[in-house]
Design a protein around this motif. Structure first.
Motif, short mmCIF file in Angstrom:
data_model
loop_
_atom_site.label_atom_id
_atom_site.label_comp_id
_atom_site.label_asym_id
_atom_site.label_seq_id
_atom_site.Cartn_x
_atom_site.Cartn_y
_atom_site.Cartn_z
N THR A 259 0.82 -1.21 0.00
CA THR A 259 0.00 0.00 0.00
C THR A 259 0.85 1.27 0.00
OG1 THR A 259 -0.13 -0.09 2.43
CG2 THR A 259 -1.97 -1.03 1.20
N LEU A 260 0.28 2.29 -0.60
CA LEU A 260 0.82 3.65 -0.52
C LEU A 260 -0.15 4.43 0.35
CD1 LEU A 260 2.90 5.78 -1.51
CD2 LEU A 260 1.27 6.32 -3.34
N SER A 261 0.30 4.87 1.52
CA SER A 261 -0.57 5.61 2.43
C SER A 261 -0.19 7.09 2.45
CB SER A 261 -0.48 5.03 3.85
OG SER A 261 0.86 5.06 4.33
N TYR A 262 -1.15 7.91 2.84
CA TYR A 262 -0.93 9.36 2.82
C TYR A 262 -1.81 10.02 3.87
CZ TYR A 262 -4.93 8.32 -0.14
OH TYR A 262 -6.11 7.79 -0.62
N ALA A 263 -1.37 11.19 4.34
CA ALA A 263 -2.14 11.93 5.33
C ALA A 263 -1.74 13.40 5.30
CB ALA A 263 -1.93 11.35 6.73
N SER A 264 -2.72 14.27 5.44
CA SER A 264 -2.50 15.70 5.61
C SER A 264 -3.17 16.10 6.92
CB SER A 264 -3.11 16.49 4.45
OG SER A 264 -2.49 16.14 3.22
N VAL A 265 -2.40 16.70 7.82
CA VAL A 265 -2.88 16.95 9.18
C VAL A 265 -2.78 18.43 9.51
CG1 VAL A 265 -2.67 16.28 11.60
CG2 VAL A 265 -1.98 14.67 9.80
N ALA A 266 -3.83 18.96 10.12
CA ALA A 266 -3.81 20.31 10.70
C ALA A 266 -4.11 20.14 12.18
CB ALA A 266 -4.86 21.20 10.05
N SER A 276 -7.12 17.96 16.16
CA SER A 276 -6.54 17.82 14.82
C SER A 276 -7.61 17.38 13.82
CB SER A 276 -5.39 16.81 14.83
OG SER A 276 -5.87 15.51 15.12
N ALA A 277 -7.36 17.73 12.57
CA ALA A 277 -8.19 17.27 11.45
C ALA A 277 -7.24 16.64 10.44
CB ALA A 277 -8.96 18.44 10.83
N THR A 278 -7.51 15.38 10.09
CA THR A 278 -6.61 14.62 9.23
C THR A 278 -7.35 14.05 8.03
OG1 THR A 278 -5.30 13.96 11.16
CG2 THR A 278 -4.98 12.70 9.13
N LEU A 279 -6.82 14.28 6.86
CA LEU A 279 -7.33 13.65 5.65
C LEU A 279 -6.38 12.51 5.33
CD1 LEU A 279 -9.66 14.07 3.59
CD2 LEU A 279 -8.00 15.25 2.13
N ALA A 302 -11.61 -0.26 3.83
CA ALA A 302 -10.93 0.26 5.02
C ALA A 302 -9.82 1.25 4.68
CB ALA A 302 -10.36 -0.88 5.85
N GLY A 303 -9.43 1.34 3.41
CA GLY A 303 -8.36 2.24 3.03
C GLY A 303 -8.84 3.50 2.34
N ARG A 304 -10.14 3.66 2.19
CA ARG A 304 -10.63 4.82 1.45
C ARG A 304 -10.32 6.12 2.19
NH1 ARG A 304 -17.24 4.96 2.06
NH2 ARG A 304 -17.33 5.41 4.29
N THR A 305 -10.14 7.19 1.43
CA THR A 305 -9.79 8.48 2.01
C THR A 305 -10.94 9.02 2.84
OG1 THR A 305 -8.37 8.93 0.10
CG2 THR A 305 -9.00 10.81 1.48
N ALA A 306 -10.62 9.51 4.03
CA ALA A 306 -11.65 10.02 4.93
C ALA A 306 -11.08 11.15 5.78
CB ALA A 306 -12.19 8.91 5.83
N LEU A 307 -11.97 12.01 6.27
CA LEU A 307 -11.59 13.08 7.18
C LEU A 307 -11.73 12.57 8.61
CD1 LEU A 307 -10.77 16.06 7.65
CD2 LEU A 307 -13.23 16.60 7.72
N VAL A 308 -10.65 12.60 9.35
CA VAL A 308 -10.61 12.09 10.72
C VAL A 308 -10.43 13.26 11.68
CG1 VAL A 308 -9.47 10.54 12.33
CG2 VAL A 308 -9.61 9.94 9.90
N LEU A 309 -11.37 13.40 12.62
CA LEU A 309 -11.30 14.46 13.62
C LEU A 309 -10.91 13.85 14.96
CD1 LEU A 309 -14.55 16.42 12.68
CD2 LEU A 309 -12.21 16.82 11.88
N THR A 310 -9.96 14.49 15.64
CA THR A 310 -9.45 13.95 16.91
C THR A 310 -9.32 15.05 17.96
OG1 THR A 310 -8.17 12.29 15.69
CG2 THR A 310 -7.54 12.67 17.99
N ALA A 311 -9.68 14.71 19.19
CA ALA A 311 -9.48 15.60 20.32
C ALA A 311 -8.74 14.81 21.40
CB ALA A 311 -10.80 16.10 20.88
N GLY A 312 -7.64 15.37 21.90
CA GLY A 312 -6.81 14.67 22.87
C GLY A 312 -6.58 15.50 24.12
N TYR A 313 -6.40 14.78 25.24
CA TYR A 313 -6.12 15.43 26.52
C TYR A 313 -4.82 14.87 27.07
CZ TYR A 313 -6.37 16.45 31.53
OH TYR A 313 -6.09 16.86 32.81
N ALA A 314 -3.87 15.76 27.31
CA ALA A 314 -2.57 15.36 27.83
C ALA A 314 -2.22 16.26 29.03
CB ALA A 314 -1.49 15.46 26.77
N PRO A 315 -2.44 15.78 30.25
CA PRO A 315 -2.17 16.61 31.44
C PRO A 315 -0.69 16.92 31.62
CG PRO A 315 -2.66 14.36 32.07
CD PRO A 315 -2.90 14.45 30.59
#
Length: 315
Positions: A259-266, A276-279, A302-315
């Motif tokens: 596979t060739l994988s890719y991601a663009s993250v803000a 973060s928002a990840t394509l 399972a490999g189709r391109t999708a927008l992934v939204l993430t919220a994280g907490y790191a004390p």
């Protein structure tokens, strides 16, 4: 050293040759100050950190492990001032992709990091991915079940015996970074890469001749599979950044899963919260090999391109 033990050692050394060569090239490229950075005195301080993430989809090298459904991830890390580190990730995964399991993925890793924060930094280590109790269904190429006529006792049918395969995966890795650039290389040393081998692939091959050839070829383990990833980070401020990542996964003996994988993250951070928002997505060498089939007969890539939204907490 002679006999079977000597042959095993030779094969093991051959498998690690690409990893050793890459590590040697990286170390040779480092300036002397960086190669000697780990010789300075350390105070022996041990740091512990933790983080919890809620995400709309969990991706591993572009492939979804939660079938585009919300999931959670917990990360704990220990870091010693000498450069040693240990990390444990716990993730919720989809039971359709990891049947018979508890819907949990565990990934411990250990390693050593050295270098200069203002120049080159290098890390080497190992990571282990496990999915408790999960077993992927497959068919044996050496064991068969016979059906006999109840009256005559003659064999009327022969079918390959069921053979379940564990998706457990162990990898060695080496990485190097300088400024916004980072490169990482992984080499699989376990028998299979996430359970991909002849036993699990054979049942899904539609071409009968190709399926028969796969079955007769035996186990066909995916040991010695390799993954290379490159990334670039552009900082917008102390709290915000953009990241571009591309990776290539080679699955040994089963190139259809390459596979060739890719991601663009803000991403941005505010105090102890990071969002973060990840394509992200992945393109396999052969279309359909990462399809997930639901109980109702529908199929999801399972490999189709999708927008992934993430919220994280790191004390």
């Amino acid at each position: 050293m002679t006999g079977a033990h000597g042959n095993h050692t030779t094969r093991f050394a051959a498998r690690l040759a690409p990893l050793a060569a890459l590590l040697a090239c990286i170390c040779a490229a480092l300036p002397p100050a960086v190669r000697a950075a780990d010789t300075s005195p350390h105070d022996g301080t041990l740091h512990a950190t933790g983080r919890i993430d809620l995400t709309t989809d969990n991706r591993t090298r572009g492939i979804s492990t939660s079938t585009n459904r919300p999931t959670a991830k917990l990360t704990a890390e220990l870091l010693h001032n000498a450069g040693l580190f240990a990390e444990l990730k716990l993730t919720r995964v989809n039971k359709t992709q990891y049947p018979g399991g508890r819907g949990l993925g565990l990934q411990p890793s250990v390693g050593y990091c050295f270098g200069d924060a203002e120049a080159w930094q290098v890390e080497i280590g190992a990571q282990h991915s496990r999915f408790p109790v999960a077993r992927l269904p497959g068919l044996s190429g050496s064991e068969f079940n016979q059906s006999r006529d109840p009256n005559t006792g003659q064999i009327i049918d022969i079918q390959p015996a069921a053979l379940d395969v564990s998706p457990t995966t162990t990898e060695l890795f080496v990485g190097a970074s300088r400024g916004p650039l980072e490169a990482r290389y992984f080499h699989i040393v376990s028998r299979t890469f996430y359970g991909i081998n002849g036993a699990t692939v054979f049942p899904s091959i539609p071409d009968l001749l190709e399926a028969q050839a796969c079955l007769e070829a035996g186990p066909q383990t995916s040991r010695d599979s390799q993954y290379l990833e490159l990334s670039y980070t552009h900082r917008l401020s102390r709290a915000a950044a953009l990241l571009a990542r591309i990776g290539y996964q080679h699955v040994d003996a089963r190139s259809s899963f390459d596979t060739l994988s890719y991601a663009s993250v803000a991403r941005t951070r505010w105090r102890t919260i990071e969002a973060s928002a990840t394509l992200a997505g992945a393109r396999p060498h052969e279309k359909g090999v990462y399809d997930v089939q639901w109980a109702n007969g529908s199929v999801w890539d399972a490999g189709r391109t999708a927008l992934v939204l993430t919220a994280g907490y790191a004390p």
